[in-house]
Design a protein around this motif. Sequence first.
Motif, PDB file in Angstrom:
ATOM      1  N   ARG A   1       0.829  -1.210   0.000  1.00  0.00           N
ATOM      2  CA  ARG A   1       0.000   0.000   0.000  1.00  0.00           C
ATOM      3  C   ARG A   1       0.860   1.255   0.000  1.00  0.00           C
ATOM      4  NH1 ARG A   1      -3.868   0.205   4.833  1.00  0.00           N
ATOM      5  NH2 ARG A   1      -4.484   2.093   3.741  1.00  0.00           N
ATOM      6  N   ILE A   2       0.319   2.294  -0.611  1.00  0.00           N
ATOM      7  CA  ILE A   2       0.930   3.619  -0.567  1.00  0.00           C
ATOM      8  C   ILE A   2       0.016   4.491   0.287  1.00  0.00           C
ATOM      9  CG2 ILE A   2       1.649   5.622  -1.915  1.00  0.00           C
ATOM     10  CD1 ILE A   2       3.179   3.484  -3.128  1.00  0.00           C
ATOM     11  N   LEU A   3       0.564   5.104   1.309  1.00  0.00           N
ATOM     12  CA  LEU A   3      -0.184   6.023   2.152  1.00  0.00           C
ATOM     13  C   LEU A   3       0.381   7.417   1.933  1.00  0.00           C
ATOM     14  CD1 LEU A   3      -0.085   3.975   5.486  1.00  0.00           C
ATOM     15  CD2 LEU A   3      -1.841   3.906   3.715  1.00  0.00           C
ATOM     16  N   SER A   4      -0.490   8.383   1.730  1.00  0.00           N
ATOM     17  CA  SER A   4      -0.029   9.756   1.497  1.00  0.00           C
ATOM     18  C   SER A   4      -0.707  10.712   2.454  1.00  0.00           C
ATOM     19  CB  SER A   4      -0.328  10.185   0.059  1.00  0.00           C
ATOM     20  OG  SER A   4       0.438   9.451  -0.851  1.00  0.00           O
ATOM     21  N   GLY A   5       0.015  11.735   2.787  1.00  0.00           N
ATOM     22  CA  GLY A   5      -0.530  12.781   3.630  1.00  0.00           C
ATOM     23  C   GLY A   5      -0.186  12.560   5.090  1.00  0.00           C
ATOM     24  N   ALA A   6      -0.471  13.592   5.859  1.00  0.00           N
ATOM     25  CA  ALA A   6      -0.234  13.530   7.300  1.00  0.00           C
ATOM     26  C   ALA A   6      -1.351  12.701   7.917  1.00  0.00           C
ATOM     27  CB  ALA A   6      -0.205  14.924   7.890  1.00  0.00           C
ATOM     28  N   LEU A   7      -1.023  11.482   8.278  1.00  0.00           N
ATOM     29  CA  LEU A   7      -2.007  10.550   8.823  1.00  0.00           C
ATOM     30  C   LEU A   7      -1.803  10.391  10.324  1.00  0.00           C
ATOM     31  CD1 LEU A   7      -1.630   7.784   6.104  1.00  0.00           C
ATOM     32  CD2 LEU A   7      -3.421   9.512   6.257  1.00  0.00           C
ATOM     33  N   PRO A   8      -2.871  10.100  11.034  1.00  0.00           N
ATOM     34  CA  PRO A   8      -2.702   9.793  12.459  1.00  0.00           C
ATOM     35  C   PRO A   8      -1.838   8.538  12.614  1.00  0.00           C
ATOM     36  CG  PRO A   8      -5.033  10.051  11.887  1.00  0.00           C
ATOM     37  CD  PRO A   8      -4.261  10.047  10.608  1.00  0.00           C
ATOM     38  N   ILE A   9      -1.040   8.521  13.642  1.00  0.00           N
ATOM     39  CA  ILE A   9      -0.142   7.390  13.877  1.00  0.00           C
ATOM     40  C   ILE A   9      -0.920   6.084  13.959  1.00  0.00           C
ATOM     41  CG2 ILE A   9      -0.094   7.655  16.386  1.00  0.00           C
ATOM     42  CD1 ILE A   9       2.857   6.560  14.163  1.00  0.00           C
ATOM     43  N   GLU A  10      -2.137   6.133  14.478  1.00  0.00           N
ATOM     44  CA  GLU A  10      -2.946   4.922  14.600  1.00  0.00           C
ATOM     45  C   GLU A  10      -3.252   4.327  13.225  1.00  0.00           C
ATOM     46  OE1 GLU A  10      -3.365   7.490  18.068  1.00  0.00           O
ATOM     47  OE2 GLU A  10      -3.824   7.905  15.977  1.00  0.00           O
ATOM     48  N   GLU A  11      -3.457   5.172  12.240  1.00  0.00           N
ATOM     49  CA  GLU A  11      -3.735   4.680  10.890  1.00  0.00           C
ATOM     50  C   GLU A  11      -2.501   4.010  10.279  1.00  0.00           C
ATOM     51  OE1 GLU A  11      -5.637   6.371   6.753  1.00  0.00           O
ATOM     52  OE2 GLU A  11      -6.084   7.408   8.628  1.00  0.00           O
ATOM     53  N   ILE A  12      -1.353   4.599  10.513  1.00  0.00           N
ATOM     54  CA  ILE A  12      -0.116   3.993  10.019  1.00  0.00           C
ATOM     55  C   ILE A  12       0.145   2.675  10.737  1.00  0.00           C
ATOM     56  CG2 ILE A  12       2.390   4.320   9.839  1.00  0.00           C
ATOM     57  CD1 ILE A  12       1.790   7.366   9.625  1.00  0.00           C
ATOM     58  N   GLU A  13      -0.086   2.641  12.041  1.00  0.00           N
ATOM     59  CA  GLU A  13       0.085   1.400  12.802  1.00  0.00           C
ATOM     60  C   GLU A  13      -0.840   0.305  12.310  1.00  0.00           C
ATOM     61  OE1 GLU A  13      -0.516   2.977  16.730  1.00  0.00           O
ATOM     62  OE2 GLU A  13       1.635   3.278  17.059  1.00  0.00           O
ATOM     63  N   LYS A  14      -2.077   0.650  11.980  1.00  0.00           N
ATOM     64  CA  LYS A  14      -3.024  -0.340  11.443  1.00  0.00           C
ATOM     65  C   LYS A  14      -2.545  -0.869  10.109  1.00  0.00           C
ATOM     66  CE  LYS A  14      -7.209   1.539  13.549  1.00  0.00           C
ATOM     67  NZ  LYS A  14      -8.491   2.217  13.274  1.00  0.00           N
ATOM     68  N   ALA A  15      -2.022   0.004   9.257  1.00  0.00           N
ATOM     69  CA  ALA A  15      -1.502  -0.430   7.951  1.00  0.00           C
ATOM     70  C   ALA A  15      -0.324  -1.363   8.129  1.00  0.00           C
ATOM     71  CB  ALA A  15      -1.127   0.778   7.103  1.00  0.00           C
ATOM     72  N   ILE A  16       0.554  -1.051   9.077  1.00  0.00           N
ATOM     73  CA  ILE A  16       1.719  -1.914   9.343  1.00  0.00           C
ATOM     74  C   ILE A  16       1.250  -3.275   9.856  1.00  0.00           C
ATOM     75  CG2 ILE A  16       3.737  -2.222  10.830  1.00  0.00           C
ATOM     76  CD1 ILE A  16       4.089   0.885  10.644  1.00  0.00           C
ATOM     77  N   ALA A  17       0.311  -3.270  10.797  1.00  0.00           N
ATOM     78  CA  ALA A  17      -0.207  -4.540  11.338  1.00  0.00           C
ATOM     79  C   ALA A  17      -0.834  -5.365  10.226  1.00  0.00           C
ATOM     80  CB  ALA A  17      -1.206  -4.264  12.448  1.00  0.00           C
ATOM     81  N   ALA A  18      -1.605  -4.733   9.342  1.00  0.00           N
ATOM     82  CA  ALA A  18      -2.230  -5.453   8.241  1.00  0.00           C
ATOM     83  C   ALA A  18      -1.173  -6.026   7.302  1.00  0.00           C
ATOM     84  CB  ALA A  18      -3.182  -4.528   7.476  1.00  0.00           C
ATOM     85  N   ALA A  19      -0.127  -5.280   7.028  1.00  0.00           N
ATOM     86  CA  ALA A  19       0.935  -5.762   6.141  1.00  0.00           C
ATOM     87  C   ALA A  19       1.671  -6.936   6.756  1.00  0.00           C
ATOM     88  CB  ALA A  19       1.913  -4.618   5.827  1.00  0.00           C
ATOM     89  N   ARG A  20       1.765  -6.957   8.062  1.00  0.00           N
ATOM     90  CA  ARG A  20       2.436  -8.048   8.756  1.00  0.00           C
ATOM     91  C   ARG A  20       1.522  -9.238   8.954  1.00  0.00           C
ATOM     92  NH1 ARG A  20       5.617  -4.642  13.492  1.00  0.00           N
ATOM     93  NH2 ARG A  20       7.308  -3.925  12.140  1.00  0.00           N
ATOM     94  N   GLY A  21       0.248  -9.066   8.620  1.00  0.00           N
ATOM     95  CA  GLY A  21      -0.701 -10.167   8.757  1.00  0.00           C
ATOM     96  C   GLY A  21      -1.226 -10.327  10.164  1.00  0.00           C
ATOM     97  N   ALA A  22      -1.098  -9.278  10.947  1.00  0.00           N
ATOM     98  CA  ALA A  22      -1.546  -9.340  12.355  1.00  0.00           C
ATOM     99  C   ALA A  22      -3.034  -9.095  12.470  1.00  0.00           C
ATOM    100  CB  ALA A  22      -0.793  -8.307  13.180  1.00  0.00           C
TER     101      ALA A  22
END
Length: 59
Positions: free
Chosen positions: A38-59
């Motif tokens: 995924r490509i994420l753009s813009g100033a995102l809340p840290i929680e949104e980035i953490e969710k994307a990381i967890a999803a990418a890791r399959g968590a």
Amino acid sequence: MSLAQIDVPVVDAEIARNMQTAAKLGMNGTPSWVVGDRILSGALPIEEIEKAIAAARGA
């Protein structure tokens, strides 16, 4: 390394390569993140980035 030691053409070439890669990925703003496939753009809340990381890791 001092500012006087920086090889400006080398730096300019690296920036140009990075800009080309970003354009190929469809990134057109900062900050931009690549998280998994995924490509994420813009100033995102840290929680949104953490969710994307967890999803990418399959968590």
